[in-house]
Scaffold this motif. Structure first.
Motif, PDB file in Angstrom:
ATOM      1  N   ARG A 191     -30.439  21.910  43.986  1.00 19.81           N
ATOM      2  CA  ARG A 191     -31.308  21.517  42.870  1.00 19.81           C
ATOM      3  C   ARG A 191     -30.734  20.314  42.132  1.00 19.81           C
ATOM      4  NH1 ARG A 191     -31.920  23.188  37.410  1.00 19.81           N
ATOM      5  NH2 ARG A 191     -34.094  23.361  36.730  1.00 19.81           N
ATOM      6  N   GLU A 192     -29.423  20.357  41.867  1.00 12.94           N
ATOM      7  CA  GLU A 192     -28.795  19.241  41.158  1.00 12.94           C
ATOM      8  C   GLU A 192     -28.786  17.986  42.021  1.00 12.94           C
ATOM      9  OE1 GLU A 192     -26.973  17.075  38.138  1.00 12.94           O
ATOM     10  OE2 GLU A 192     -28.143  18.924  38.162  1.00 12.94           O
ATOM     11  N   GLY A 193     -28.585  18.159  43.319  1.00  7.74           N
ATOM     12  CA  GLY A 193     -28.663  17.005  44.208  1.00  7.74           C
ATOM     13  C   GLY A 193     -30.034  16.359  44.159  1.00  7.74           C
ATOM     14  N   GLY A 194     -31.081  17.172  44.155  1.00 14.56           N
ATOM     15  CA  GLY A 194     -32.442  16.648  44.066  1.00 14.56           C
ATOM     16  C   GLY A 194     -32.702  15.943  42.751  1.00 14.56           C
ATOM     17  N   ARG A 195     -32.193  16.502  41.658  1.00 12.56           N
ATOM     18  CA  ARG A 195     -32.394  15.879  40.342  1.00 12.56           C
ATOM     19  C   ARG A 195     -31.758  14.502  40.290  1.00 12.56           C
ATOM     20  NH1 ARG A 195     -29.962  14.833  35.663  1.00 12.56           N
ATOM     21  NH2 ARG A 195     -27.959  15.633  36.403  1.00 12.56           N
ATOM     22  N   GLN A 196     -30.500  14.410  40.719  1.00 15.62           N
ATOM     23  CA  GLN A 196     -29.800  13.130  40.659  1.00 15.62           C
ATOM     24  C   GLN A 196     -30.434  12.110  41.606  1.00 15.62           C
ATOM     25  OE1 GLN A 196     -25.597  13.681  41.258  1.00 15.62           O
ATOM     26  NE2 GLN A 196     -25.404  15.146  39.575  1.00 15.62           N
ATOM     27  N   ALA A 197     -30.839  12.563  42.774  1.00 18.09           N
ATOM     28  CA  ALA A 197     -31.463  11.646  43.732  1.00 18.09           C
ATOM     29  C   ALA A 197     -32.780  11.109  43.193  1.00 18.09           C
ATOM     30  CB  ALA A 197     -31.681  12.357  45.065  1.00 18.09           C
ATOM     31  N   ALA A 198     -33.557  11.957  42.521  1.00 17.58           N
ATOM     32  CA  ALA A 198     -34.836  11.510  41.959  1.00 17.58           C
ATOM     33  C   ALA A 198     -34.633  10.439  40.896  1.00 17.58           C
ATOM     34  CB  ALA A 198     -35.589  12.701  41.372  1.00 17.58           C
ATOM     35  N   VAL A 199     -33.628  10.625  40.054  1.00 15.84           N
ATOM     36  CA  VAL A 199     -33.347   9.625  39.015  1.00 15.84           C
ATOM     37  C   VAL A 199     -32.956   8.296  39.652  1.00 15.84           C
ATOM     38  CG1 VAL A 199     -31.787   9.021  37.124  1.00 15.84           C
ATOM     39  CG2 VAL A 199     -32.730  11.346  37.274  1.00 15.84           C
ATOM     40  N   ARG A 200     -32.090   8.341  40.666  1.00 15.19           N
ATOM     41  CA  ARG A 200     -31.685   7.097  41.342  1.00 15.19           C
ATOM     42  C   ARG A 200     -32.886   6.450  42.031  1.00 15.19           C
ATOM     43  NH1 ARG A 200     -27.406  10.441  43.230  1.00 15.19           N
ATOM     44  NH2 ARG A 200     -28.296  10.411  45.338  1.00 15.19           N
ATOM     45  N   LEU A 201     -33.688   7.265  42.703  1.00 15.20           N
ATOM     46  CA  LEU A 201     -34.810   6.731  43.475  1.00 15.20           C
ATOM     47  C   LEU A 201     -35.821   6.034  42.579  1.00 15.20           C
ATOM     48  CD1 LEU A 201     -36.240   6.584  46.258  1.00 15.20           C
ATOM     49  CD2 LEU A 201     -37.351   8.755  45.687  1.00 15.20           C
ATOM     50  N   LEU A 202     -36.207   6.669  41.471  1.00 15.41           N
ATOM     51  CA  LEU A 202     -37.229   6.074  40.602  1.00 15.41           C
ATOM     52  C   LEU A 202     -36.684   4.944  39.739  1.00 15.41           C
ATOM     53  CD1 LEU A 202     -40.232   6.771  40.478  1.00 15.41           C
ATOM     54  CD2 LEU A 202     -38.840   8.476  41.633  1.00 15.41           C
ATOM     55  N   THR A 203     -35.391   4.961  39.452  1.00 13.47           N
ATOM     56  CA  THR A 203     -34.783   3.838  38.736  1.00 13.47           C
ATOM     57  C   THR A 203     -34.814   2.585  39.595  1.00 13.47           C
ATOM     58  OG1 THR A 203     -33.337   5.326  37.475  1.00 13.47           O
ATOM     59  CG2 THR A 203     -32.698   3.011  37.604  1.00 13.47           C
ATOM     60  N   ALA A 204     -34.561   2.763  40.900  1.00  9.46           N
ATOM     61  CA  ALA A 204     -34.562   1.627  41.824  1.00  9.46           C
ATOM     62  C   ALA A 204     -35.958   1.248  42.299  1.00  9.46           C
ATOM     63  CB  ALA A 204     -33.681   1.949  43.035  1.00  9.46           C
ATOM     64  N   ASN A 205     -36.881   2.216  42.271  1.00 11.53           N
ATOM     65  CA  ASN A 205     -38.245   1.985  42.785  1.00 11.53           C
ATOM     66  C   ASN A 205     -39.274   2.507  41.783  1.00 11.53           C
ATOM     67  OD1 ASN A 205     -37.648   1.331  45.919  1.00 11.53           O
ATOM     68  ND2 ASN A 205     -36.331   3.037  45.271  1.00 11.53           N
ATOM     69  N   PRO A 206     -39.408   1.849  40.632  1.00 12.33           N
ATOM     70  CA  PRO A 206     -40.302   2.376  39.589  1.00 12.33           C
ATOM     71  C   PRO A 206     -41.781   2.347  39.968  1.00 12.33           C
ATOM     72  CG  PRO A 206     -39.490   0.190  39.014  1.00 12.33           C
ATOM     73  CD  PRO A 206     -38.726   0.616  40.221  1.00 12.33           C
ATOM     74  N   ASP A 207     -42.128   1.674  41.062  1.00 15.38           N
ATOM     75  CA  ASP A 207     -43.532   1.597  41.450  1.00 15.38           C
ATOM     76  C   ASP A 207     -43.973   2.732  42.372  1.00 15.38           C
ATOM     77  OD1 ASP A 207     -41.937   0.714  43.528  1.00 15.38           O
ATOM     78  OD2 ASP A 207     -43.456  -0.685  44.291  1.00 15.38           O
ATOM     79  N   LEU A 208     -43.067   3.632  42.758  1.00 13.58           N
ATOM     80  CA  LEU A 208     -43.452   4.741  43.633  1.00 13.58           C
ATOM     81  C   LEU A 208     -44.490   5.637  42.941  1.00 13.58           C
ATOM     82  CD1 LEU A 208     -40.016   5.909  45.124  1.00 13.58           C
ATOM     83  CD2 LEU A 208     -41.732   4.435  46.188  1.00 13.58           C
ATOM     84  N   THR A 209     -45.400   6.162  43.736  1.00 13.57           N
ATOM     85  CA  THR A 209     -46.411   7.081  43.184  1.00 13.57           C
ATOM     86  C   THR A 209     -46.277   8.489  43.751  1.00 13.57           C
ATOM     87  OG1 THR A 209     -48.089   6.601  44.881  1.00 13.57           O
ATOM     88  CG2 THR A 209     -48.031   5.155  42.936  1.00 13.57           C
TER      89      THR A 209
END
Length: 356
Positions: free
Chosen positions: A244-262
């Motif tokens: 769960r924590e791995g998913g949380r941290q990965a989501a923050v990194r992913l959307l910080t780098a790719n704010p246009d994802l839907t």
């Protein structure tokens, strides 16, 4: 025709050469060499392969350890179930199905957890073999570690040569009985379900890359997006622990780098729970108003998340039941491969893409 396997340092079945050396010289797998020389009865072997194995054994002066085989065939009525993590609901569902089927057959189940360490998996299999378990289910994903894979294959061959049986849940190689869960197909379906909702900018939260299940799921996602005309870039994939924590941290990194994802596909539901938390609590992003999320596995808590999690449903309890059924059924002439089909379950975490 089977190809020679890589050399490993094998345990000796008797004096002289080892079983691995015989298999390598004959150009067959360990399992095939074991069936010919140890007469386990698991499957028949073609005459050409049999001649090659017998010729290699004669040339190398291989001597099986008959007393060990005789003792092992007096196996007790218990089976082993080796999983990665007893706290992971994915493995809990598999265990529930396997244990239900075992009760119907008056068998006891001994469960061991490896914490995703290939060395522990090998150690547990050796221990179960030494305790003369009747059979073993390997429920964790295979690994890309070639040395560990070769060592495990050798141990399985030795166990089967003594009358034991092994069934894998997931892909472990063509020589083994297996329940296959359609990981590539499920990821493909997940991406296409998001595409049908209008999503064109899709990211992936992935697990440990050395696990074959992760590779297959990521392969399925890449294939679908490639065929749909929007290839998945490396920058749109974030890797983390299957937690769960791995998913949380990965989501923050992913959307910080790719704010246009839907939309985001998480490669298991435990990670997806962390993705929901990272998006909503850490980044303040609405789900599914701003971003849709879909998980993988359909573990019991998926419907209880807020919002309830869309996911790829795998018949995990059925996989456990089927594996136990294969272990206790009559052996076949060729490896038994049962594929259980995935299905996308749409819940509240996925919705139409927002208009640009």
């Amino acid at each position: 025709m089977e190809k020679p396997r890589s050399r490993t340092r094998p345990s000796r079945a008797g004096s002289g050469a080892t079983l691995q050396q015989v298999a390598t010289q004959a150009g067959v797998s360990l399992a095939t060499a074991s069936r010919v020389l140890h007469g386990s009865g698991s499957r028949t072997v073609g005459e050409e392969l049999r001649r090659r194995v017998e010729a290699a054994a004669s040339e190398l002066r291989y001597v099986p350890n008959a007393p060990a085989q005789t003792l092992a065939r007096a196996a007790s009525s218990f089976v082993g179930l080796i999983v990665h993590d007893v706290a992971d609901p994915y493995f809990g569902a598999i265990a529930a199905g396997a244990m239900r089927a075992a009760r119907e057959r008056d068998l006891l189940v001994m469960i061991a957890a490896t914490s995703r360490e290939p060395g522990l998996e090998l150690e547990y299999l050796r221990g179960l073999r030494a305790q003369r378990a009747r059979a073993v289910i390997l429920a964790g994903s295979g690994t890309s570690d070639r040395k560990a894979t070769a060592q495990l294959a050798e141990e399985i061959a030795g166990f089967e040569s003594e009358g034991g049986r092994v069934v894998c849940i997931g892909e472990r190689g063509p020589d083994l009985d297996a329940i296959l869960l359609g990981n590539r197909e499920g990821a493909d379906q997940a991406i296409r379900s998001l595409w049908e909702l209008g999503h064109r900018r899709i990211g992936v939260v992935s697990g440990p890359p050395d696990l074959l299940a992760v590779r297959h799921r990521l392969d399925g996602a890449r294939r679908a997006l490639r065929e749909l005309g929007s290839p998945l870039t490396d920058g749109a994939v974030e890797t983390a622990d299957f937690t769960r924590e791995g998913g949380r941290q990965a989501a923050v990194r992913l959307l910080t780098a790719n704010p246009d994802l839907t939309a985001v596909l998480a490669l298991n539901d435990v990670m997806a729970a962390g993705v929901l938390k990272g998006l909503q609590d850490d980044l303040g992003i609405g789900v599914p108003d701003r971003i849709s999320v879909i998980g993988f596995d359909d573990v019991p808590f998926a419907a209880d998340l807020r919002p309830s999690l869309s996911t790829v449903s795998l018949p995990l309890e059925q996989a456990g039941e089927q594996a136990m059924s294969l272990l206790t059924g009559l052996p076949a002439d060729a490896p038994l491969r049962v594929t259980l089909r995935p299905e996308v379950v749409q819940r509240a975490s996925s919705g139409p893409a927002i208009a640009d």
